[in-house]
Design a protein around this motif. Structure first.
Motif, PDB file in Angstrom:
ATOM      1  N   GLN A  25       0.810  -1.213   0.000  1.00 35.04           N
ATOM      2  CA  GLN A  25       0.000   0.000   0.000  1.00 35.04           C
ATOM      3  C   GLN A  25       0.846   1.267   0.000  1.00 35.04           C
ATOM      4  OE1 GLN A  25      -2.827  -0.294   3.326  1.00 35.04           O
ATOM      5  NE2 GLN A  25      -4.421  -0.741   1.822  1.00 35.04           N
ATOM      6  N   THR A  26       0.283   2.318  -0.590  1.00 37.66           N
ATOM      7  CA  THR A  26       0.868   3.649  -0.491  1.00 37.66           C
ATOM      8  C   THR A  26       0.357   4.302   0.795  1.00 37.66           C
ATOM      9  OG1 THR A  26      -0.951   4.824  -1.591  1.00 37.66           O
ATOM     10  CG2 THR A  26       0.719   3.798  -3.005  1.00 37.66           C
ATOM     11  N   ILE A  27       0.909   5.460   1.131  1.00 36.41           N
ATOM     12  CA  ILE A  27       0.450   6.157   2.344  1.00 36.41           C
ATOM     13  C   ILE A  27      -0.966   6.680   2.175  1.00 36.41           C
ATOM     14  CG2 ILE A  27       2.777   6.761   3.086  1.00 36.41           C
ATOM     15  CD1 ILE A  27       2.328   9.562   1.961  1.00 36.41           C
ATOM     16  N   ASP A  28      -1.474   6.709   0.941  1.00 35.29           N
ATOM     17  CA  ASP A  28      -2.851   7.136   0.684  1.00 35.29           C
ATOM     18  C   ASP A  28      -3.831   5.971   0.679  1.00 35.29           C
ATOM     19  OD1 ASP A  28      -2.114   9.858   0.394  1.00 35.29           O
ATOM     20  OD2 ASP A  28      -1.463   9.458  -1.673  1.00 35.29           O
ATOM     21  N   GLY A  29      -3.324   4.759   0.912  1.00 34.05           N
ATOM     22  CA  GLY A  29      -4.194   3.595   0.996  1.00 34.05           C
ATOM     23  C   GLY A  29      -4.421   2.862  -0.306  1.00 34.05           C
ATOM     24  N   ASP A  30      -3.726   3.271  -1.381  1.00 35.00           N
ATOM     25  CA  ASP A  30      -3.850   2.583  -2.662  1.00 35.00           C
ATOM     26  C   ASP A  30      -2.896   1.388  -2.706  1.00 35.00           C
ATOM     27  OD1 ASP A  30      -5.676   4.514  -3.606  1.00 35.00           O
ATOM     28  OD2 ASP A  30      -4.019   5.848  -4.162  1.00 35.00           O
ATOM     29  N   SER A  31      -3.273   0.359  -3.447  1.00 32.28           N
ATOM     30  CA  SER A  31      -2.414  -0.807  -3.624  1.00 32.28           C
ATOM     31  C   SER A  31      -1.618  -0.664  -4.921  1.00 32.28           C
ATOM     32  CB  SER A  31      -3.250  -2.089  -3.665  1.00 32.28           C
ATOM     33  OG  SER A  31      -3.861  -2.344  -2.427  1.00 32.28           O
ATOM     34  N   ARG A  32      -0.326  -0.967  -4.849  1.00 32.85           N
ATOM     35  CA  ARG A  32       0.528  -0.937  -6.037  1.00 32.85           C
ATOM     36  C   ARG A  32       1.279  -2.259  -6.122  1.00 32.85           C
ATOM     37  NH1 ARG A  32       1.400   4.430  -7.750  1.00 32.85           N
ATOM     38  NH2 ARG A  32       1.984   3.435  -9.724  1.00 32.85           N
ATOM     39  N   SER A  33       1.420  -2.748  -7.346  1.00 32.01           N
ATOM     40  CA  SER A  33       2.112  -4.022  -7.579  1.00 32.01           C
ATOM     41  C   SER A  33       3.287  -3.793  -8.508  1.00 32.01           C
ATOM     42  CB  SER A  33       1.156  -5.054  -8.191  1.00 32.01           C
ATOM     43  OG  SER A  33       0.064  -5.305  -7.325  1.00 32.01           O
ATOM     44  N   ILE A  34       4.322  -4.589  -8.344  1.00 30.30           N
ATOM     45  CA  ILE A  34       5.539  -4.418  -9.128  1.00 30.30           C
ATOM     46  C   ILE A  34       5.295  -4.614 -10.620  1.00 30.30           C
ATOM     47  CG2 ILE A  34       6.228  -6.822  -8.772  1.00 30.30           C
ATOM     48  CD1 ILE A  34       8.524  -3.711  -9.137  1.00 30.30           C
ATOM     49  N   ASP A  35       4.284  -5.424 -10.995  1.00 33.64           N
ATOM     50  CA  ASP A  35       4.060  -5.679 -12.418  1.00 33.64           C
ATOM     51  C   ASP A  35       3.557  -4.447 -13.171  1.00 33.64           C
ATOM     52  OD1 ASP A  35       1.423  -5.555 -11.572  1.00 33.64           O
ATOM     53  OD2 ASP A  35       0.990  -7.675 -11.976  1.00 33.64           O
ATOM     54  N   GLU A  36       3.199  -3.380 -12.444  1.00 32.95           N
ATOM     55  CA  GLU A  36       2.796  -2.134 -13.096  1.00 32.95           C
ATOM     56  C   GLU A  36       3.929  -1.536 -13.922  1.00 32.95           C
ATOM     57  OE1 GLU A  36       0.948   0.809 -10.550  1.00 32.95           O
ATOM     58  OE2 GLU A  36       0.367  -0.753  -9.124  1.00 32.95           O
TER      59      GLU A  36
END
Length: 205
Positions: A75-86
């Protein structure tokens, strides 16, 4: 003959270990075998003449065995999920850090500068903080960066760093991924300078 080739490899390995404070026995053996083979074919080889992409640097080790980038989602500090495959298809510097790690704090502006210089060539930095969200937010208020930052439980993030080749188990640690998703270089202990990171990046762009 085979005896001469064996003796040549042994001598070159001894020279490589003696002359390089950063060399490892496996790296020297590989380099020595390459040079001995070139010599037997009528080509004079030296440590410096090998393919640059196959050589360690003062701050980064070459990943010898194939290692496709491990997946993670944080998660980012804003609560969004990020994945390395992006960021597949780009050259990526995965930076493992924490707010309590002094060398990590010093590296962040360096990596931001590197991204500013080479981002338009398909390069991205992704920061993984082994820290609490409030600590991450406080640090980024002090030292803002333009690249994506995610965070997680310290032990979870350190486990991910191990999957990426962090053999010494500490911070700071970073790894370069090529455009095909392969982990190509991993950081040795110590703080990375702009020039040290740029040297590796130029090999991969």
């Amino acid at each position: 003959d085979h005896r001469d080739l064996h003796l040549s490899i042994r001598r070159q390995r001894q020279m490589c270990i003696r002359d390089s404070a950063w060399a490892t026995p496996s790296a020297c053996a590989t380099s020595s075998a390459r040079k001995a083979s070139a010599s037997s074919a009528g080509t004079v080889g030296t440590c410096a003449s090998a393919d640059a992409q196959d050589l360690d640097t003062e701050r980064f080790d070459v990943v010898e065995s194939p290692l496709y980038r491990p997946d993670f989602t944080l998660q980012t500090i804003d609560g969004d999920s990020r994945s390395i495959d992006e960021w597949d298809g780009q050259v990526v510097l995965v930076d493992f850090w924490a707010s309590w790690c002094i060398p990590c704090r010093k590296e962040m502006p360096t990596f931001n500068e590197l991204r500013a210089a080479y981002g338009d060539q398909g390069f991205e930095v992704v920061g993984l903080a082994a820290d609490e969200v409030e600590k991450v937010r406080e640090f980024l208020d002090e030292v803002p960066v333009d690249f994506p930052i995610v965070y997680g439980d310290m032990f979870d993030v350190m486990d991910i760093s191990t999957e990426y080749g962090n053999s010494f188990g500490g911070l700071p640690f970073s790894a370069f991924i090529d455009r095909d998703g392969n982990v190509r270089y991993t950081q040795k202990p110590g703080e990375v300078t702009f020039e040290e990171a740029e040297e590796i990046l130029k090999r991969l762009l």
